[in-house]
Design a protein around this motif. Structure first.
Motif, PDB file in Angstrom:
ATOM      1  N   ALA A  72     -10.318 -10.529  -4.688  1.00  0.00           N
ATOM      2  CA  ALA A  72     -11.080  -9.510  -4.928  1.00  0.00           C
ATOM      3  C   ALA A  72     -11.735  -9.080  -3.818  1.00  0.00           C
ATOM      4  N   TYR A  73     -11.597  -7.764  -3.353  1.00  0.00           N
ATOM      5  CA  TYR A  73     -12.830  -7.195  -2.473  1.00  0.00           C
ATOM      6  C   TYR A  73     -13.752  -6.648  -3.571  1.00  0.00           C
ATOM      7  N   SER A  74     -15.054  -7.227  -3.375  1.00  0.00           N
ATOM      8  CA  SER A  74     -15.898  -6.743  -4.640  1.00  0.00           C
ATOM      9  C   SER A  74     -16.981  -6.666  -3.899  1.00  0.00           C
ATOM     10  N   SER A  75     -17.484  -5.304  -3.397  1.00  0.00           N
ATOM     11  CA  SER A  75     -18.771  -5.361  -2.851  1.00  0.00           C
ATOM     12  C   SER A  75     -20.065  -5.156  -3.744  1.00  0.00           C
ATOM     13  N   PHE A 112       5.177 -16.550  -9.872  1.00  0.00           N
ATOM     14  CA  PHE A 112       6.052 -15.645  -9.267  1.00  0.00           C
ATOM     15  C   PHE A 112       6.672 -16.093  -8.036  1.00  0.00           C
ATOM     16  N   LYS A 113       7.904 -15.987  -7.953  1.00  0.00           N
ATOM     17  CA  LYS A 113       9.023 -16.387  -6.789  1.00  0.00           C
ATOM     18  C   LYS A 113       9.807 -15.357  -6.410  1.00  0.00           C
ATOM     19  N   MET A 114       9.525 -15.126  -5.118  1.00  0.00           N
ATOM     20  CA  MET A 114      10.476 -13.896  -4.501  1.00  0.00           C
ATOM     21  C   MET A 114      11.344 -14.795  -3.447  1.00  0.00           C
ATOM     22  N   ASN A 115      12.823 -14.677  -3.593  1.00  0.00           N
ATOM     23  CA  ASN A 115      13.680 -15.284  -2.840  1.00  0.00           C
ATOM     24  C   ASN A 115      14.078 -14.233  -1.808  1.00  0.00           C
ATOM     25  N   VAL A 116      14.119 -14.860  -0.489  1.00  0.00           N
ATOM     26  CA  VAL A 116      14.706 -14.085   0.731  1.00  0.00           C
ATOM     27  C   VAL A 116      15.521 -14.578   1.429  1.00  0.00           C
ATOM     28  N   ASP A 117      16.402 -13.908   2.244  1.00  0.00           N
ATOM     29  CA  ASP A 117      17.347 -14.419   3.313  1.00  0.00           C
ATOM     30  C   ASP A 117      16.975 -14.210   4.364  1.00  0.00           C
ATOM     31  N   GLN A 118      16.675 -15.440   5.289  1.00  0.00           N
ATOM     32  CA  GLN A 118      16.137 -15.200   6.764  1.00  0.00           C
ATOM     33  C   GLN A 118      16.915 -14.078   7.405  1.00  0.00           C
ATOM     34  N   GLY A 119      16.092 -13.181   8.111  1.00  0.00           N
ATOM     35  CA  GLY A 119      16.755 -12.334   8.858  1.00  0.00           C
ATOM     36  C   GLY A 119      16.748 -10.809   8.162  1.00  0.00           C
ATOM     37  N   LYS A 120      16.690 -10.708   6.946  1.00  0.00           N
ATOM     38  CA  LYS A 120      16.568  -9.575   6.112  1.00  0.00           C
ATOM     39  C   LYS A 120      15.059  -8.793   6.110  1.00  0.00           C
ATOM     40  N   THR A 121      15.142  -7.811   5.701  1.00  0.00           N
ATOM     41  CA  THR A 121      13.932  -6.885   5.351  1.00  0.00           C
ATOM     42  C   THR A 121      13.799  -6.473   4.017  1.00  0.00           C
ATOM     43  N   TYR A 122      12.583  -6.644   3.451  1.00  0.00           N
ATOM     44  CA  TYR A 122      12.448  -6.221   1.752  1.00  0.00           C
ATOM     45  C   TYR A 122      11.439  -5.379   1.868  1.00  0.00           C
ATOM     46  N   LEU A 123      11.679  -4.346   0.790  1.00  0.00           N
ATOM     47  CA  LEU A 123      10.658  -3.429   0.679  1.00  0.00           C
ATOM     48  C   LEU A 123       9.958  -3.761  -0.766  1.00  0.00           C
ATOM     49  N   LEU A 124       8.364  -4.161  -0.593  1.00  0.00           N
ATOM     50  CA  LEU A 124       7.414  -4.723  -1.783  1.00  0.00           C
ATOM     51  C   LEU A 124       7.152  -3.073  -2.385  1.00  0.00           C
ATOM     52  N   ARG A 125       7.218  -3.067  -3.525  1.00  0.00           N
ATOM     53  CA  ARG A 125       6.901  -1.867  -4.069  1.00  0.00           C
ATOM     54  C   ARG A 125       5.401  -2.387  -4.871  1.00  0.00           C
ATOM     55  N   ILE A 126       4.145  -2.109  -4.166  1.00  0.00           N
ATOM     56  CA  ILE A 126       3.004  -2.821  -4.634  1.00  0.00           C
ATOM     57  C   ILE A 126       2.076  -1.846  -5.279  1.00  0.00           C
ATOM     58  N   VAL A 127       1.803  -2.326  -6.657  1.00  0.00           N
ATOM     59  CA  VAL A 127       0.940  -1.686  -7.713  1.00  0.00           C
ATOM     60  C   VAL A 127      -0.603  -2.372  -7.866  1.00  0.00           C
ATOM     61  N   ASN A 128      -1.609  -1.628  -7.793  1.00  0.00           N
ATOM     62  CA  ASN A 128      -2.594  -2.408  -8.161  1.00  0.00           C
ATOM     63  C   ASN A 128      -3.083  -1.910  -9.660  1.00  0.00           C
ATOM     64  N   ALA A 129      -2.747  -2.607 -10.541  1.00  0.00           N
ATOM     65  CA  ALA A 129      -3.148  -2.107 -12.114  1.00  0.00           C
ATOM     66  C   ALA A 129      -4.116  -3.070 -12.687  1.00  0.00           C
ATOM     67  N   ALA A 130      -4.960  -3.377 -11.573  1.00  0.00           N
ATOM     68  CA  ALA A 130      -5.986  -4.197 -12.233  1.00  0.00           C
ATOM     69  C   ALA A 130      -7.021  -3.402 -12.700  1.00  0.00           C
ATOM     70  N   MET A 131      -7.855  -3.910 -13.750  1.00  0.00           N
ATOM     71  CA  MET A 131      -8.871  -3.150 -14.216  1.00  0.00           C
ATOM     72  C   MET A 131      -9.943  -2.708 -13.323  1.00  0.00           C
ATOM     73  N   ASN A 132     -10.695  -3.654 -12.771  1.00  0.00           N
ATOM     74  CA  ASN A 132     -12.058  -3.534 -12.232  1.00  0.00           C
ATOM     75  C   ASN A 132     -12.041  -3.987 -10.726  1.00  0.00           C
ATOM     76  N   LEU A 133     -10.761  -4.440 -10.008  1.00  0.00           N
ATOM     77  CA  LEU A 133     -11.001  -5.025  -8.763  1.00  0.00           C
ATOM     78  C   LEU A 133     -10.188  -4.318  -7.554  1.00  0.00           C
ATOM     79  N   ILE A 134     -10.810  -3.997  -6.558  1.00  0.00           N
ATOM     80  CA  ILE A 134      -9.943  -3.760  -5.455  1.00  0.00           C
ATOM     81  C   ILE A 134      -9.442  -5.024  -4.634  1.00  0.00           C
ATOM     82  N   LEU A 135      -8.617  -5.042  -4.089  1.00  0.00           N
ATOM     83  CA  LEU A 135      -7.745  -6.428  -3.639  1.00  0.00           C
ATOM     84  C   LEU A 135      -7.656  -6.392  -2.294  1.00  0.00           C
ATOM     85  N   PHE A 136      -7.560  -7.740  -1.911  1.00  0.00           N
ATOM     86  CA  PHE A 136      -6.815  -7.790  -0.382  1.00  0.00           C
ATOM     87  C   PHE A 136      -5.699  -8.525  -0.727  1.00  0.00           C
TER      88      PHE A 136
END
Ligand code: C2O
Ligand code: CU
Length: 567
Positions: free
Chosen positions: A289-292, A212-236
């Motif tokens: 993974a953060y997998s304690s 996956f590639k995310m293209n950006v323009d220098q100087g602009k601000t982007y909103l990441l809408r982050i979802v953890n849909a993993a089954m068994n893993l907390i993530l960093f």
């Protein structure tokens, strides 16, 4: 009297049918979700996966705050399925919430269910996913909720928005992974890759071109809408040379929090601003993974995506990976989780000060003895289980909501324990084996409308301590406190944050620690609460709240839709 109720219901249904056909058909957005198998190739091999409309991750649902949306779900697969709108409170309408055998019976192959999604206070990012067996591995997608008309974000408007959806990929058929560990009683096989927007990223074999590639323009601000849909893993998750400014979590805006990495559990969503303020180049975005859990060693493979500045420049040949905390770095995880703060200015009067109902629960990994004549692959030849207050949940064969609404006996029982049945040093290093075996049960916690609930989750070290991302349907709750070790009823409440606690739908209870949430029970109906690590849910770490009706019509459960799937 009964007849009258029945007639009114039918009348209301006819009325709403009319609205749908004529009067209001423009105001309700409709989506079509066709659940079907499609071939996908990842990690050098091809298999058939269950999808919505052939897409993985699935289609995005867009809405404005307070809107109502309909989704027509068609099951064209070969197994039963249900779909859940994670984090949508669905006021008075648990009927189309989705969890299998809790609020509905599954949609059978060939059948259809028209699901109503009633948005109310949510804004930001949420997600939807299948809520039956393990089909959510590939049946999931983002929900984006824009502010109401004439309202704005509580932060400068970003130049563009990009969903970042984490998942897990098994080379094997997920249905087989599921049936196998259910059969043996052992732990499910680890996935073969973590994914970003469906792609393992270029550190995995055969994954370079799809990264996956995310293209950006220098100087602009982007909103990441982050979802953890993993089954068994907390993530960093982090991005090379860039910070992330968290501005929302679980469909609620938060005070801005700027960090060089975030942690996110299955079930959680995060809105984060990314300021493209570096030299034009390519930068890695990475998650691992953060997998304690001591029992589940996880390999440290990293999933990647690329942040790519627009313009003409020679990209550096081997860009460095960003800093990510180590996979067992509990401090790093809770340093992040514990720093999230709510935005009371935007959600005034929502923090409940005086609790009227106190609930304390233990969250444990357990074992059941192996049935005679079988071999089991859990610890020392047992079967794995999980429990809340020593009860390992067993799903009924008719959903609890219908049993409650139609007074069907023998489906579930009231009186789920609101206090741990045995008191011991929950987080001691060595715990006697006889504490390991839980009871089985299908019990609910019944709440009066309007009760102010304070709920303490206490993780135990039975079998092996691990973090539990606990999720409640139908509500957001304030996380007023958390800590390591045993909850101290005398001291810990003195430290509760009643000023700006984050308003979430999933809280990560620390490994061998505790967390306290508060919510006001003003959404009548049947609402599931469970651990969002899928294997823990499969093993029984769940219970159900039944919130009774209040007095007025707007405090009363709505009638069921006409096309509820049959049991
Ligand atoms: Cu993400 Cu029971 O839900
Ligand atoms: Cu758990």
């Amino acid at each position: 009297m009964k007849m009258w109720v029945l007639k009114t219901t039918i009348f209301l249904q006819i009325l709403s049918g009319f609205c749908f056909l004529g009067l209001h058909s423009k105001t309700h957005k409709q989506y079509t979700f066709v659940v079907k198998e499609v071939q996908y190739t990842r990690l050098c091999s091809t298999k058939s996966i269950l999808t919505v409309n052939g897409e993985f991750p699935g289609p995005v649902i867009n809405a404005h705050q307070g809107e109502t949306v309909y989704v027509n779900v068609y099951n064209r697969g070969t197994h039963n399925i249900t779909v859940h709108w994670h984090g949508v409170k669905q006021p008075r309408n648990p009927w189309t919430d989705g969890p299998e055998y809790i609020t509905q019976c599954p949609i059978k192959p060939g059948e259809k269910f028209r699901q109503k999604i009633i948005f109310s206070t949510e804004e930001g990012t949420l997600w939807w996913h299948a809520h039956s067996d393990w089909s959510r591995a590939t049946v999931h997608g983002a929900i984006i909720i824009y502010p109401r008309k004439h309202r704005t974000y509580p932060f400068p408007k970003p130049y563009a928005e990009v969903p970042i959806i984490f998942g897990e990929w098994w080379k094997n058929d997920v249905w087989k992974v599921y049936t196998e560990f259910r059969r043996t009683g052992g732990s499910p096989n680890n996935s073969d890759a973590i994914t970003i927007n469906g792609q393992p990223g270029d550190l995995y074999p055969c994954s370079n071109s799809g990264t996956f590639k995310m293209n950006v323009d220098q100087g602009k601000t982007y909103l990441l809408r982050i979802v953890n849909a993993a089954m068994n893993l907390i993530l960093f998750f982090s991005i090379s040379k860039h910070n992330l400014t968290v501005v929302g979590a679980d469909g609620c805006y938060t005070k801005p929090l700027t960090r060089d990495y975030i942690a996110i559990s299955p079930g959680q969503t995060i809105d984060a601003l990314l300021y493209a303020n570096q030299e034009p180049d390519q930068y890695y975005m990475a998650a691992r993974a953060y997998s304690s859990g001591a029992a589940v060693p996880f390999d440290n493979t990293t999933t990647t995506a690329i942040l790519q500045y627009n313009g003409n420049y020679p990209p550096i040949s081997s860009p460095p990976l960003p800093y990510l905390p180590y996979y067992n770095d509990t401090q790093a995880a809770f340093n992040f989780f514990g720093s999230l703060r709510g935005l009371p200015k935007r959600y005034p009067k929502s923090i409940p000060f005086n609790a009227t109902t106190h609930i304390e629960t233990t969250l444990s990994v357990n074992t059941f003895p192996c049935p005679k004549g079988q071999t089991c692959e859990g610890p020392n030849g047992t079967r794995f289980a999980t429990s809340i207050n020593n009860i390992s949940f067993v799903a009924p064969s008719i959903d609890i909501l219908e049993a409650y609404y139609y007074h069907i006996k023998g489906v579930y029982r009231k009186g789920f324990p609101t206090f741990p049945p045995f008191l011991f040093n929950f987080t001691a290093q060595y715990l006697p084996l006889e504490l390991q075996i839980p009871k089985k049960g299908t019990k609910a916690i019944v709440l009066k409308y309007g009760s102010v609930v304070e709920l303490v989750f206490q993780g135990t070290n039975l079998v092996g301590g691990i973090d539990h991302p606990m999720h409640l349907h139908g509500y957001s709750f304030h996380v007023v406190g958390y800590g390591f070790g045993n909850f101290d009823k005398a001291k810990d409440p003195l430290q509760y944050n009643l000023v700006d606690p984050p308003l979430l739908n999933t809280v990560v209870v620390p490994k061998n620690g505790w967390a306290t949430i508060r919510f006001k029970a003003t959404n009548p109906g049947v609402w599931l609460m469970h651990c969002h690590l899928e294997r823990h849910l499969s093993w029984g770490m769940e219970t159900v709240f039944i919130v009774k009706n209040g007095k007025g019509w707007n405090e009363t459960l709505l009638p069921p839709p006409p096309d509820m799937p049959r049991c």
